[in-house]
Design an enzyme around this catalytic site. Structure first.
Site, PDB file in Angstrom:
ATOM      1  N   ASP A   1     -12.129 -16.148  94.398  1.00 53.26           N
ATOM      2  CA  ASP A   1     -13.314 -15.762  95.148  1.00 53.26           C
ATOM      3  C   ASP A   1     -14.404 -16.775  94.781  1.00 53.26           C
ATOM      4  O   ASP A   1     -14.253 -17.517  93.797  1.00 53.26           O
ATOM      5  CB  ASP A   1     -13.730 -14.340  94.733  1.00 53.26           C
ATOM      6  CG  ASP A   1     -15.016 -13.887  95.378  1.00 53.26           C
ATOM      7  OD1 ASP A   1     -15.221 -14.138  96.578  1.00 53.26           O
ATOM      8  OD2 ASP A   1     -15.833 -13.266  94.670  1.00 53.26           O
TER       9      ASP A   1
ATOM     10  N   ASP B   1     -18.412 -16.128  95.246  1.00 54.16           N
ATOM     11  CA  ASP B   1     -19.617 -15.475  94.728  1.00 54.16           C
ATOM     12  C   ASP B   1     -19.315 -14.617  93.504  1.00 54.16           C
ATOM     13  O   ASP B   1     -18.423 -13.775  93.518  1.00 54.16           O
ATOM     14  CB  ASP B   1     -20.243 -14.592  95.807  1.00 54.16           C
ATOM     15  CG  ASP B   1     -20.758 -15.382  97.003  1.00 54.16           C
ATOM     16  OD1 ASP B   1     -20.968 -16.599  96.878  1.00 54.16           O
ATOM     17  OD2 ASP B   1     -20.967 -14.760  98.062  1.00 54.16           O
TER      18      ASP B   1
END
Length: 186
Positions: free
Chosen positions: A35, A37
């Site tokens: 991922d 963020d």
């Protein structure tokens, strides 16, 4: 100059730790997915960063700044982890590295990946809103993986990890406070 040498020594030590952890794995994933963020960088790109971004080079130190001249940084260990995985680990397994992000500002995320000089590390970049199962399906298809259990997925969100676990993806929760780091890696 001693400071620069300390950083090199620290990165060399981190690289050795990553390689040791990789070599110690009984099951090596075919694909490692991250991922963005709160996993690779400590902010939500859709809300925190003011574009456009610009990069400065001061000697051997590169810095990225947003529109307000606020420095934009990734988590400390991310660059050495990505570099070590790509150049010392995953290629020995004919493996892949990917991104699965629900960020809606795709062009901004791509620009930041490029400014961090990470573009060449990734074989699949899936950045769009929606359930992470969609991202994993696209990664599997694009990289011609045989099954979802060939994927190791790092994310800070339990919701995303639970969702992809239903497909068979192996998940690893990353601390939002520290992000991806060598100590918690694998």
């Amino acid at each position: 100059m001693a400071f620069s040498s300390d950083i090199l020594s620290s990165n060399k030590h981190k690289k050795e730790l990553i390689i040791d952890k990789w070599n110690g794995l009984v099951y090596k994933p075919k694909c490692i997915v991250f991922d963005l963020d709160m996993t690779l960088w400590p902010f939500l790109i859709d809300h925190k960063i003011l574009f456009p971004l610009h990069k400065t080079n001061l000697g051997n130190k590169r810095q990225i700044f947003d529109y307000n001249n606020t420095e934009v940084k990734c988590y400390e260990d991310v660059a050495v982890i990505l570099d070590t995985l790509r150049n010392n680990c995953i290629q020995s397994n004919n493996g892949f590295i990917g991104i699965a992000s629900r960020a809606t500002f795709r062009s901004g995320a791509i620009q930041l990946i490029d400014l961090f000089e990470w573009t060449n590390y990734f074989d699949s970049i899936q950045i769009y809103s929606g359930n992470k199962q969609k991202h994993m399906r696209q990664i599997c298809q694009e990289l011609k993986l045989k099954s979802f259990d060939e994927i190791l997925f790092f994310d800070d969100s339990k919701l995303n990890l639970d969702s992809t676990k239903n497909l068979g993806v192996i998940g690893h929760k990353v601390s939002r406070h520290y992000g991806l780091n060598v100590e918690e890696f694998f």
